[in-house]
Design a protein around this motif. Structure first.
Motif, PDB file in Angstrom:
ATOM      1  N   ALA A  76      -0.552  -8.271   2.238  1.00  0.00           N
ATOM      2  CA  ALA A  76       0.293  -7.926   1.093  1.00  0.00           C
ATOM      3  C   ALA A  76       0.738  -6.462   1.119  1.00  0.00           C
ATOM      4  O   ALA A  76       1.695  -6.091   0.442  1.00  0.00           O
ATOM      5  CB  ALA A  76      -0.462  -8.215  -0.208  1.00  0.00           C
ATOM      6  N   TRP A  77       0.074  -5.636   1.900  1.00  0.00           N
ATOM      7  CA  TRP A  77       0.419  -4.212   1.930  1.00  0.00           C
ATOM      8  C   TRP A  77       1.817  -3.956   2.463  1.00  0.00           C
ATOM      9  O   TRP A  77       2.493  -3.023   2.018  1.00  0.00           O
ATOM     10  CB  TRP A  77      -0.614  -3.420   2.738  1.00  0.00           C
ATOM     11  N   LYS A  78       2.285  -4.736   3.391  1.00  0.00           N
ATOM     12  CA  LYS A  78       3.622  -4.504   3.951  1.00  0.00           C
ATOM     13  C   LYS A  78       4.668  -4.603   2.845  1.00  0.00           C
ATOM     14  O   LYS A  78       5.566  -3.762   2.761  1.00  0.00           O
ATOM     15  CB  LYS A  78       3.921  -5.471   5.087  1.00  0.00           C
ATOM     16  N   LEU A  79       4.531  -5.581   1.974  1.00  0.00           N
ATOM     17  CA  LEU A  79       5.465  -5.730   0.848  1.00  0.00           C
ATOM     18  C   LEU A  79       5.354  -4.541  -0.101  1.00  0.00           C
ATOM     19  O   LEU A  79       6.364  -4.003  -0.558  1.00  0.00           O
ATOM     20  CB  LEU A  79       5.209  -7.051   0.106  1.00  0.00           C
ATOM     21  N   ARG A  80       4.134  -4.119  -0.405  1.00  0.00           N
ATOM     22  CA  ARG A  80       3.947  -2.959  -1.290  1.00  0.00           C
ATOM     23  C   ARG A  80       4.604  -1.716  -0.712  1.00  0.00           C
ATOM     24  O   ARG A  80       5.229  -0.935  -1.436  1.00  0.00           O
ATOM     25  CB  ARG A  80       2.464  -2.685  -1.520  1.00  0.00           C
ATOM     26  N   LEU A  81       4.453  -1.533   0.591  1.00  0.00           N
ATOM     27  CA  LEU A  81       5.043  -0.357   1.229  1.00  0.00           C
ATOM     28  C   LEU A  81       6.565  -0.460   1.282  1.00  0.00           C
ATOM     29  O   LEU A  81       7.268   0.531   1.062  1.00  0.00           O
ATOM     30  CB  LEU A  81       4.448  -0.151   2.620  1.00  0.00           C
ATOM     31  N   SER A 118       5.463   4.408  -6.339  1.00  0.00           N
ATOM     32  CA  SER A 118       4.361   3.473  -6.122  1.00  0.00           C
ATOM     33  C   SER A 118       3.291   3.732  -7.160  1.00  0.00           C
ATOM     34  O   SER A 118       3.151   4.857  -7.650  1.00  0.00           O
ATOM     35  CB  SER A 118       3.777   3.675  -4.723  1.00  0.00           C
ATOM     36  N   ASP A 119       2.512   2.692  -7.458  1.00  0.00           N
ATOM     37  CA  ASP A 119       1.380   2.873  -8.365  1.00  0.00           C
ATOM     38  C   ASP A 119       0.162   3.402  -7.608  1.00  0.00           C
ATOM     39  O   ASP A 119      -0.863   3.708  -8.213  1.00  0.00           O
ATOM     40  CB  ASP A 119       1.044   1.567  -9.088  1.00  0.00           C
ATOM     41  N   ALA A 120       0.288   3.526  -6.297  1.00  0.00           N
ATOM     42  CA  ALA A 120      -0.808   4.045  -5.471  1.00  0.00           C
ATOM     43  C   ALA A 120      -0.441   5.437  -4.968  1.00  0.00           C
ATOM     44  O   ALA A 120       0.729   5.752  -4.773  1.00  0.00           O
ATOM     45  CB  ALA A 120      -1.049   3.115  -4.291  1.00  0.00           C
ATOM     46  N   ARG A 121      -1.467   6.245  -4.773  1.00  0.00           N
ATOM     47  CA  ARG A 121      -1.273   7.579  -4.208  1.00  0.00           C
ATOM     48  C   ARG A 121      -1.749   7.565  -2.759  1.00  0.00           C
ATOM     49  O   ARG A 121      -2.763   6.926  -2.444  1.00  0.00           O
ATOM     50  CB  ARG A 121      -2.053   8.616  -5.010  1.00  0.00           C
ATOM     51  N   PRO A 122      -1.053   8.285  -1.876  1.00  0.00           N
ATOM     52  CA  PRO A 122      -1.461   8.301  -0.470  1.00  0.00           C
ATOM     53  C   PRO A 122      -2.930   8.699  -0.273  1.00  0.00           C
ATOM     54  O   PRO A 122      -3.606   8.128   0.574  1.00  0.00           O
ATOM     55  CB  PRO A 122      -0.510   9.328   0.161  1.00  0.00           C
ATOM     56  N   SER A 123      -3.418   9.630  -1.060  1.00  0.00           N
ATOM     57  CA  SER A 123      -4.813  10.061  -0.905  1.00  0.00           C
ATOM     58  C   SER A 123      -5.787   8.927  -1.207  1.00  0.00           C
ATOM     59  O   SER A 123      -6.859   8.843  -0.594  1.00  0.00           O
ATOM     60  CB  SER A 123      -5.114  11.260  -1.802  1.00  0.00           C
ATOM     61  N   GLU A 124      -5.416   8.049  -2.126  1.00  0.00           N
ATOM     62  CA  GLU A 124      -6.267   6.896  -2.444  1.00  0.00           C
ATOM     63  C   GLU A 124      -6.143   5.819  -1.364  1.00  0.00           C
ATOM     64  O   GLU A 124      -7.139   5.211  -0.961  1.00  0.00           O
ATOM     65  CB  GLU A 124      -5.867   6.297  -3.794  1.00  0.00           C
ATOM     66  N   VAL A 125      -4.923   5.583  -0.912  1.00  0.00           N
ATOM     67  CA  VAL A 125      -4.677   4.563   0.106  1.00  0.00           C
ATOM     68  C   VAL A 125      -5.389   4.924   1.402  1.00  0.00           C
ATOM     69  O   VAL A 125      -5.899   4.056   2.103  1.00  0.00           O
ATOM     70  CB  VAL A 125      -3.159   4.384   0.333  1.00  0.00           C
TER      71      VAL A 125
END
Length: 127
Positions: free
Chosen positions: A18-23, A32-39
């Motif tokens: 599912a990450w490909k779609l999120r990206l 994005s609701d995600a931060r690179p530092s968290e990912v």
């Protein structure tokens, strides 16, 4: 190997797919609701929590499938964070190139390693 073990691997394959779609969405929208530092952290998703769990069987941890999956999983998260960084900074071409290149290659390697590990676990449970 327990059925929980196999289920964890099955769930991980789906979740990481599912990450490909999120990206892609982050690239298209620049948000994005995600931060690179968290990912980038490979111990916060369900698979990462399981792989890093202190309750993970010592024999499993010492095996090559575990070591390979753990390394590939860390690389997957690092590359996903890099794609997300480019996306959030508006560098769509760079983000897309990384998504279609290294990210896709690492994602496919991780899924193949997980599928192989699952197959080995299923075979072992039949004996």
């Amino acid at each position: 190997m327990s059925s929980d073990f196999v289920q964890n691997i099955t769930d991980a394959i789906g979740a990481h797919g599912a990450w490909k779609l999120r990206l892609r969405t982050a690239i298209a929208t620049g948000s994005s609701d995600a931060r690179p530092s968290e990912v980038r952290c490979d111990d916060r998703c369900a698979l990462g929590k399981w792989l890093h769990s202190p309750t993970m069987d010592v024999q499993v941890r010492s095996g090559m499938p575990y070591k390979v999956v753990r390394r590939l999983h860390a690389e997957f998260h690092s590359t996903a964070a890099d794609v997300l960084t480019h996306a959030l900074e508006g560098r769509k071409a760079d983000a897309n190139a990384l998504l279609e290149g290294d990210f896709t290659a690492r994602s496919e390697k991780l899924v193949r390693a997980l599928a192989k590990w699952k197959g080995e676990a299923l075979a072992a449970s039949r004996h």
